[in-house]
Design a protein around this motif. Structure first.
Motif, PDB file in Angstrom:
ATOM      1  N   VAL A 214       0.844  -1.093   0.171  1.00 23.50           N
ATOM      2  CA  VAL A 214      -0.033   0.001  -0.017  1.00 23.50           C
ATOM      3  C   VAL A 214       0.869   1.178   0.030  1.00 23.50           C
ATOM      4  O   VAL A 214       2.100   1.075   0.366  1.00 23.50           O
ATOM      5  N   LYS A 215       0.419   2.448  -0.450  1.00 19.94           N
ATOM      6  CA  LYS A 215       1.028   3.666  -0.374  1.00 19.94           C
ATOM      7  C   LYS A 215       0.328   4.448   0.500  1.00 19.94           C
ATOM      8  O   LYS A 215      -1.067   4.576   0.545  1.00 19.94           O
ATOM      9  N   VAL A 216       0.825   5.082   1.616  1.00 17.76           N
ATOM     10  CA  VAL A 216       0.581   5.936   2.507  1.00 17.76           C
ATOM     11  C   VAL A 216       1.101   7.068   2.932  1.00 17.76           C
ATOM     12  O   VAL A 216       2.175   7.076   2.919  1.00 17.76           O
ATOM     13  N   LYS A 217       0.652   7.963   3.690  1.00 14.14           N
ATOM     14  CA  LYS A 217       1.281   9.097   4.210  1.00 14.14           C
ATOM     15  C   LYS A 217       0.595   9.711   5.430  1.00 14.14           C
ATOM     16  O   LYS A 217      -0.658   9.308   5.660  1.00 14.14           O
ATOM     17  N   VAL A 218       1.495  10.264   6.359  1.00 14.36           N
ATOM     18  CA  VAL A 218       0.879  10.587   7.515  1.00 14.36           C
ATOM     19  C   VAL A 218       0.479  12.149   7.616  1.00 14.36           C
ATOM     20  O   VAL A 218       1.103  13.192   6.985  1.00 14.36           O
ATOM     21  N   ALA A 219      -0.809  12.566   7.858  1.00 11.94           N
ATOM     22  CA  ALA A 219      -1.230  13.913   7.972  1.00 11.94           C
ATOM     23  C   ALA A 219      -1.105  14.569   9.187  1.00 11.94           C
ATOM     24  O   ALA A 219      -1.580  14.037  10.353  1.00 11.94           O
ATOM     25  N   TRP A 220      -0.270  15.490   9.348  1.00  7.33           N
ATOM     26  CA  TRP A 220       0.180  16.135  10.515  1.00  7.33           C
ATOM     27  C   TRP A 220      -0.479  17.607  10.798  1.00  7.33           C
ATOM     28  O   TRP A 220      -0.838  18.217   9.641  1.00  7.33           O
ATOM     29  N   SER A 221      -0.925  18.038  11.986  1.00  7.57           N
ATOM     30  CA  SER A 221      -1.609  19.002  12.184  1.00  7.57           C
ATOM     31  C   SER A 221      -0.368  20.241  12.310  1.00  7.57           C
ATOM     32  O   SER A 221       0.579  19.808  12.734  1.00  7.57           O
ATOM     33  N   TRP A 222      -0.362  21.420  11.748  1.00  5.65           N
ATOM     34  CA  TRP A 222       0.324  22.354  11.879  1.00  5.65           C
ATOM     35  C   TRP A 222       1.745  22.276  11.216  1.00  5.65           C
ATOM     36  O   TRP A 222       2.754  22.735  11.485  1.00  5.65           O
ATOM     37  N   SER A 223       1.870  21.284  10.255  1.00  2.00           N
ATOM     38  CA  SER A 223       2.960  20.947   9.426  1.00  2.00           C
ATOM     39  C   SER A 223       2.395  20.297   8.108  1.00  2.00           C
ATOM     40  O   SER A 223       1.216  19.683   7.809  1.00  2.00           O
TER      41      SER A 223
ATOM     42  N   ASP B 298       2.026  17.409   5.260  1.00  2.00           N
ATOM     43  CA  ASP B 298       1.759  15.854   5.419  1.00  2.00           C
ATOM     44  C   ASP B 298       3.050  15.278   5.057  1.00  2.00           C
ATOM     45  O   ASP B 298       4.109  15.956   4.406  1.00  2.00           O
ATOM     46  N   SER B 299       3.439  13.999   5.647  1.00  2.00           N
ATOM     47  CA  SER B 299       4.641  13.325   5.151  1.00  2.00           C
ATOM     48  C   SER B 299       4.726  13.058   3.624  1.00  2.00           C
ATOM     49  O   SER B 299       3.745  13.104   3.096  1.00  2.00           O
ATOM     50  N   ASN B 300       5.968  12.483   3.332  1.00  2.82           N
ATOM     51  CA  ASN B 300       5.813  12.148   1.992  1.00  2.82           C
ATOM     52  C   ASN B 300       5.203  10.779   1.487  1.00  2.82           C
ATOM     53  O   ASN B 300       4.941   9.784   2.732  1.00  2.82           O
ATOM     54  N   CYS B 301       4.544  10.613   0.418  1.00  2.78           N
ATOM     55  CA  CYS B 301       3.954   9.249   0.067  1.00  2.78           C
ATOM     56  C   CYS B 301       5.115   8.014   0.101  1.00  2.78           C
ATOM     57  O   CYS B 301       6.129   8.263  -0.265  1.00  2.78           O
ATOM     58  N   ARG B 302       4.567   6.972   1.136  1.00  3.87           N
ATOM     59  CA  ARG B 302       5.469   6.001   1.254  1.00  3.87           C
ATOM     60  C   ARG B 302       4.891   4.622   0.689  1.00  3.87           C
ATOM     61  O   ARG B 302       3.697   4.392   1.375  1.00  3.87           O
TER      62      ARG B 302
ATOM     63  N   GLN C  82      -2.632  13.555  13.080  1.00  2.83           N
ATOM     64  CA  GLN C  82      -4.281  13.549  12.579  1.00  2.83           C
ATOM     65  C   GLN C  82      -4.958  12.264  12.169  1.00  2.83           C
ATOM     66  O   GLN C  82      -5.592  11.533  12.833  1.00  2.83           O
ATOM     67  N   LYS C  83      -4.236  11.570  11.026  1.00  4.44           N
ATOM     68  CA  LYS C  83      -4.464  10.166  10.471  1.00  4.44           C
ATOM     69  C   LYS C  83      -3.495   9.683   9.592  1.00  4.44           C
ATOM     70  O   LYS C  83      -2.657  10.570   9.008  1.00  4.44           O
ATOM     71  N   THR C  84      -3.647   8.439   9.058  1.00  4.44           N
ATOM     72  CA  THR C  84      -2.764   7.900   8.119  1.00  4.44           C
ATOM     73  C   THR C  84      -3.658   7.998   6.964  1.00  4.44           C
ATOM     74  O   THR C  84      -4.944   7.411   7.042  1.00  4.44           O
TER      75      THR C  84
END
Length: 125
Positions: A83-92, A94-98, A120-122
């Protein structure tokens, strides 16, 4: 009668603004994993992807003297395929898609002040 219906509309608008936009979806609490069979909201990672979130004090302070904390999201792929996922951050941003292969775990981290909980969420990407 018209006054009452307008009052209900006004109350609904106020209630809608009282909740942050990110709180409207499912936000995973720190230290918990998604359970199988949960409905997938648009953009959320599949239910077979588990996220474990934890925080560690860094022992450092920023220029304002606020305590800094490192938040880490460990993401495990329990799906049948990669799967391809990223992390949604508050005040920053999102991370790169991995891409995560079947059965593998990755981690994403961010350092913020102790009073902010940035996870926030994945999400799928």
């Amino acid at each position: 009668m018209r006054f009452l219906s307008m009052a209900f509309v006004g109350a609904a608008l106020v209630a809608g603004f009282a909740v942050p936009a990110h709180a409207a979806g499912t936000v995973q609490a720190a230290g918990t994993a998604q359970t199988a069979g949960t409905a997938q909201i648009a953009g959320n990672a599949p239910s077979c992807v588990d996220t474990y979130v934890y925080r560690q004090y860094t022992g450092k302070r920023n220029s304002l003297g606020e305590v800094m904390v490192k938040t880490t999201a460990e993401i495990t792929n329990n799906c049948k395929n990669s799967v391809k996922v990223k992390v949604a951050w508050s005040w920053s941003p999102d991370s790169n898609c991995r891409k995560i292969s079947k059965g593998k775990t990755i981690s994403e981290s961010i350092v913020k002040t102790h009073d902010r909980k940035p996870y926030q969420k994945t999400k799928s990407c």
